[in-house]
Scaffold this motif. Structure first.
Motif, PDB file in Angstrom:
ATOM      1  N   ARG A  82      13.139  -4.740   9.776  1.00 26.95           N
ATOM      2  CA  ARG A  82      14.498  -4.901   9.928  1.00 26.95           C
ATOM      3  C   ARG A  82      14.796  -6.037  11.066  1.00 26.95           C
ATOM      4  NH1 ARG A  82      18.206  -2.240   7.166  1.00 26.95           N
ATOM      5  NH2 ARG A  82      17.454  -0.089   6.440  1.00 26.95           N
ATOM      6  N   ASP A  83      13.757  -6.147  11.909  1.00 25.01           N
ATOM      7  CA  ASP A  83      14.065  -7.281  12.923  1.00 25.01           C
ATOM      8  C   ASP A  83      13.227  -8.698  12.657  1.00 25.01           C
ATOM      9  OD1 ASP A  83      11.343  -6.460  13.147  1.00 25.01           O
ATOM     10  OD2 ASP A  83      11.665  -5.999  15.470  1.00 25.01           O
ATOM     11  N   GLY A  84      13.001  -8.668  11.238  1.00 23.18           N
ATOM     12  CA  GLY A  84      12.274 -10.044  10.710  1.00 23.18           C
ATOM     13  C   GLY A  84      10.638 -10.008  10.790  1.00 23.18           C
ATOM     14  N   LYS A  85       9.970  -9.060  11.207  1.00 21.28           N
ATOM     15  CA  LYS A  85       8.731  -9.129  11.175  1.00 21.28           C
ATOM     16  C   LYS A  85       8.085  -9.118   9.728  1.00 21.28           C
ATOM     17  CE  LYS A  85       8.078  -7.750  15.881  1.00 21.28           C
ATOM     18  NZ  LYS A  85       7.760  -6.324  16.655  1.00 21.28           N
ATOM     19  N   GLU A  86       7.004  -9.670   9.427  1.00 23.56           N
ATOM     20  CA  GLU A  86       6.484  -9.411   8.305  1.00 23.56           C
ATOM     21  C   GLU A  86       4.854  -9.433   8.250  1.00 23.56           C
ATOM     22  OE1 GLU A  86       7.213 -12.937   5.618  1.00 23.56           O
ATOM     23  OE2 GLU A  86       9.393 -12.800   5.959  1.00 23.56           O
ATOM     24  N   LYS A  87       4.208  -8.593   7.173  1.00 26.81           N
ATOM     25  CA  LYS A  87       2.933  -8.500   7.452  1.00 26.81           C
ATOM     26  C   LYS A  87       2.129  -8.675   5.881  1.00 26.81           C
ATOM     27  CE  LYS A  87      -1.218  -6.930   8.433  1.00 26.81           C
ATOM     28  NZ  LYS A  87      -2.241  -7.707   9.123  1.00 26.81           N
ATOM     29  N   ASN A  88       1.540  -9.774   5.552  1.00 27.06           N
ATOM     30  CA  ASN A  88       1.175 -10.044   4.489  1.00 27.06           C
ATOM     31  C   ASN A  88      -0.181  -9.239   4.069  1.00 27.06           C
ATOM     32  OD1 ASN A  88      -0.528 -11.452   2.302  1.00 27.06           O
ATOM     33  ND2 ASN A  88       1.381 -12.434   2.054  1.00 27.06           N
ATOM     34  N   LEU A  89      -0.546  -8.600   3.164  1.00 26.31           N
ATOM     35  CA  LEU A  89      -1.889  -7.799   2.968  1.00 26.31           C
ATOM     36  C   LEU A  89      -2.426  -8.000   1.751  1.00 26.31           C
ATOM     37  CD1 LEU A  89      -3.135  -5.222   4.886  1.00 26.31           C
ATOM     38  CD2 LEU A  89      -1.767  -3.818   3.330  1.00 26.31           C
ATOM     39  N   SER A 102      11.856   1.266  10.605  1.00 30.99           N
ATOM     40  CA  SER A 102      12.328   0.870   9.372  1.00 30.99           C
ATOM     41  C   SER A 102      11.491  -0.285   8.779  1.00 30.99           C
ATOM     42  CB  SER A 102      13.883   0.722   9.387  1.00 30.99           C
ATOM     43  OG  SER A 102      14.417   1.818   9.608  1.00 30.99           O
ATOM     44  N   HIS A 103      11.085  -0.199   7.348  1.00 31.01           N
ATOM     45  CA  HIS A 103      10.632  -1.310   6.631  1.00 31.01           C
ATOM     46  C   HIS A 103      10.593  -0.902   5.318  1.00 31.01           C
ATOM     47  CE1 HIS A 103       7.401   1.967   7.195  1.00 31.01           C
ATOM     48  NE2 HIS A 103       6.817   1.089   6.202  1.00 31.01           N
ATOM     49  N   TYR A 104      10.075  -1.980   4.500  1.00 29.28           N
ATOM     50  CA  TYR A 104       9.767  -1.633   3.092  1.00 29.28           C
ATOM     51  C   TYR A 104       8.474  -2.765   2.674  1.00 29.28           C
ATOM     52  CZ  TYR A 104      12.286  -6.094   1.957  1.00 29.28           C
ATOM     53  OH  TYR A 104      12.682  -7.467   2.047  1.00 29.28           O
ATOM     54  N   GLY A 105       8.141  -2.413   1.653  1.00 29.81           N
ATOM     55  CA  GLY A 105       7.047  -3.457   1.053  1.00 29.81           C
ATOM     56  C   GLY A 105       7.328  -3.999  -0.091  1.00 29.81           C
ATOM     57  N   LYS A 106       6.804  -4.882  -0.567  1.00 26.35           N
ATOM     58  CA  LYS A 106       7.019  -5.368  -1.755  1.00 26.35           C
ATOM     59  C   LYS A 106       5.851  -6.165  -2.452  1.00 26.35           C
ATOM     60  CE  LYS A 106       9.825  -9.049  -4.412  1.00 26.35           C
ATOM     61  NZ  LYS A 106      10.927  -9.845  -4.479  1.00 26.35           N
ATOM     62  N   ASN A 107       5.466  -5.761  -3.708  1.00 26.79           N
ATOM     63  CA  ASN A 107       4.246  -6.217  -4.428  1.00 26.79           C
ATOM     64  C   ASN A 107       4.592  -7.687  -4.808  1.00 26.79           C
ATOM     65  OD1 ASN A 107       2.131  -6.956  -5.893  1.00 26.79           O
ATOM     66  ND2 ASN A 107       2.189  -5.173  -7.133  1.00 26.79           N
ATOM     67  N   ILE A 108       3.895  -8.590  -4.071  1.00 27.88           N
ATOM     68  CA  ILE A 108       4.002 -10.031  -4.382  1.00 27.88           C
ATOM     69  C   ILE A 108       2.968 -10.605  -5.733  1.00 27.88           C
ATOM     70  CG2 ILE A 108       5.436 -10.471  -2.678  1.00 27.88           C
ATOM     71  CD1 ILE A 108       2.661 -12.145  -1.643  1.00 27.88           C
ATOM     72  N   SER A 109       2.382  -9.622  -6.265  1.00 31.05           N
ATOM     73  CA  SER A 109       1.205 -10.385  -7.264  1.00 31.05           C
ATOM     74  C   SER A 109       1.509  -9.780  -8.535  1.00 31.05           C
ATOM     75  CB  SER A 109      -0.135  -9.326  -6.815  1.00 31.05           C
ATOM     76  OG  SER A 109      -0.228  -8.257  -7.004  1.00 31.05           O
ATOM     77  N   SER A 110       0.753 -10.256  -9.485  1.00 33.04           N
ATOM     78  CA  SER A 110       1.037  -9.934 -10.824  1.00 33.04           C
ATOM     79  C   SER A 110       0.197  -8.875 -11.233  1.00 33.04           C
ATOM     80  CB  SER A 110       0.460 -11.173 -11.685  1.00 33.04           C
ATOM     81  OG  SER A 110      -0.904 -11.443 -11.530  1.00 33.04           O
ATOM     82  N   GLU A 111      -0.330  -7.948 -10.353  1.00 29.83           N
ATOM     83  CA  GLU A 111      -0.971  -6.746 -10.929  1.00 29.83           C
ATOM     84  C   GLU A 111      -0.497  -5.715 -10.065  1.00 29.83           C
ATOM     85  OE1 GLU A 111      -5.072  -6.155  -9.365  1.00 29.83           O
ATOM     86  OE2 GLU A 111      -4.851  -8.145  -8.435  1.00 29.83           O
ATOM     87  N   PRO A 112      -0.713  -4.370 -10.446  1.00 30.77           N
ATOM     88  CA  PRO A 112      -0.080  -3.229  -9.688  1.00 30.77           C
ATOM     89  C   PRO A 112      -0.826  -3.252  -8.113  1.00 30.77           C
ATOM     90  CG  PRO A 112      -0.875  -2.328 -11.748  1.00 30.77           C
ATOM     91  CD  PRO A 112      -1.127  -3.830 -11.839  1.00 30.77           C
ATOM     92  N   ALA A 113      -0.086  -3.008  -7.190  1.00 27.95           N
ATOM     93  CA  ALA A 113      -0.628  -2.936  -5.799  1.00 27.95           C
ATOM     94  C   ALA A 113      -0.843  -1.483  -5.426  1.00 27.95           C
ATOM     95  CB  ALA A 113       0.340  -3.514  -4.787  1.00 27.95           C
ATOM     96  N   LYS A 114      -2.260  -1.495  -5.364  1.00 33.54           N
ATOM     97  CA  LYS A 114      -2.572   0.339  -5.008  1.00 33.54           C
ATOM     98  C   LYS A 114      -3.162   0.307  -3.699  1.00 33.54           C
ATOM     99  CE  LYS A 114      -5.170   2.229  -8.228  1.00 33.54           C
ATOM    100  NZ  LYS A 114      -6.048   2.728  -9.233  1.00 33.54           N
ATOM    101  N   ILE A 115      -2.307   1.394  -3.138  1.00 31.78           N
ATOM    102  CA  ILE A 115      -2.836   1.393  -1.610  1.00 31.78           C
ATOM    103  C   ILE A 115      -3.083   3.043  -1.263  1.00 31.78           C
ATOM    104  CG2 ILE A 115      -0.452   1.666  -0.850  1.00 31.78           C
ATOM    105  CD1 ILE A 115      -1.259   0.249   1.971  1.00 31.78           C
ATOM    106  N   VAL A 116      -4.407   3.289  -0.468  1.00 32.28           N
ATOM    107  CA  VAL A 116      -4.546   4.715  -0.114  1.00 32.28           C
ATOM    108  C   VAL A 116      -4.065   4.618   1.450  1.00 32.28           C
ATOM    109  CG1 VAL A 116      -6.253   6.234   0.186  1.00 32.28           C
ATOM    110  CG2 VAL A 116      -6.383   4.790  -2.010  1.00 32.28           C
ATOM    111  N   VAL A 117      -3.301   5.690   1.529  1.00 35.79           N
ATOM    112  CA  VAL A 117      -2.836   5.858   3.103  1.00 35.79           C
ATOM    113  C   VAL A 117      -3.194   7.326   3.620  1.00 35.79           C
ATOM    114  CG1 VAL A 117      -0.716   5.814   4.376  1.00 35.79           C
ATOM    115  CG2 VAL A 117      -0.821   4.434   2.437  1.00 35.79           C
TER     116      VAL A 117
END
Length: 135
Positions: A82-89, A102-117
């Motif tokens: 919310r305060d404008g920080k970004e992390k490209n992964l 608070s945050h959200y993620g967006k998939n910016i690629s043309s394939e599914p983004a799969k993350i293990v957390v």
């Protein structure tokens, strides 16, 4: 006579390769530089989630009330605060997620983004909470 030779052969076969270990990430801070909180748990519970985000999909605003870390296996994500920080992964990159931020993620690629957390929380506690306006 054959038994000692066989044992020697097996030892040689197993010593030809050795397991390796390396830290993918190790920190006392989240990806945006906040110090991880000290907390103790009555009954710790580890949860490992696989999250798949479709190409172009944007997750809702949310927070994690548990310390967590993950690794992006495929795709490319940008995480926004919310305060404008970004992390490209990018695929193969690890991160230590935000804690109670608070945050959200967006998939910016043309394939599914799969993350293990990996999450560490109190037994049966929520590891992700949607922000009020997202409900």
């Amino acid at each position: 006579m054959l038994k000692p030779l066989y044992s020697l052969f097996l030892m040689g076969a197993f010593s030809a390769t050795a397991a390796t270990s390396k830290d993918l990430i190790k920190s006392t801070e989240t990806w945006d530089g906040q110090t991880l909180p000290q907390y103790s748990l009555v009954q710790p519970e580890v949860t490992i989630k696989e999250i798949v985000i479709a190409p172009g999909e944007q997750l809702p605003w949310h927070q994690h009330p548990a310390i967590n870390a993950g690794i992006l296996l495929s795709g490319e994500l940008i995480v926004y605060t919310r305060d404008g920080k970004e992390k490209n992964l990018k695929a193969g990159e690890p991160l230590i997620e935000l804690f109670n931020t608070s945050h959200y993620g967006k998939n910016i690629s043309s394939e599914p983004a799969k993350i293990v957390v990996f999450y560490l929380a109190e037994k049966d506690a929520a590891v992700t909470v949607l922000d009020k306006e997202a409900e």
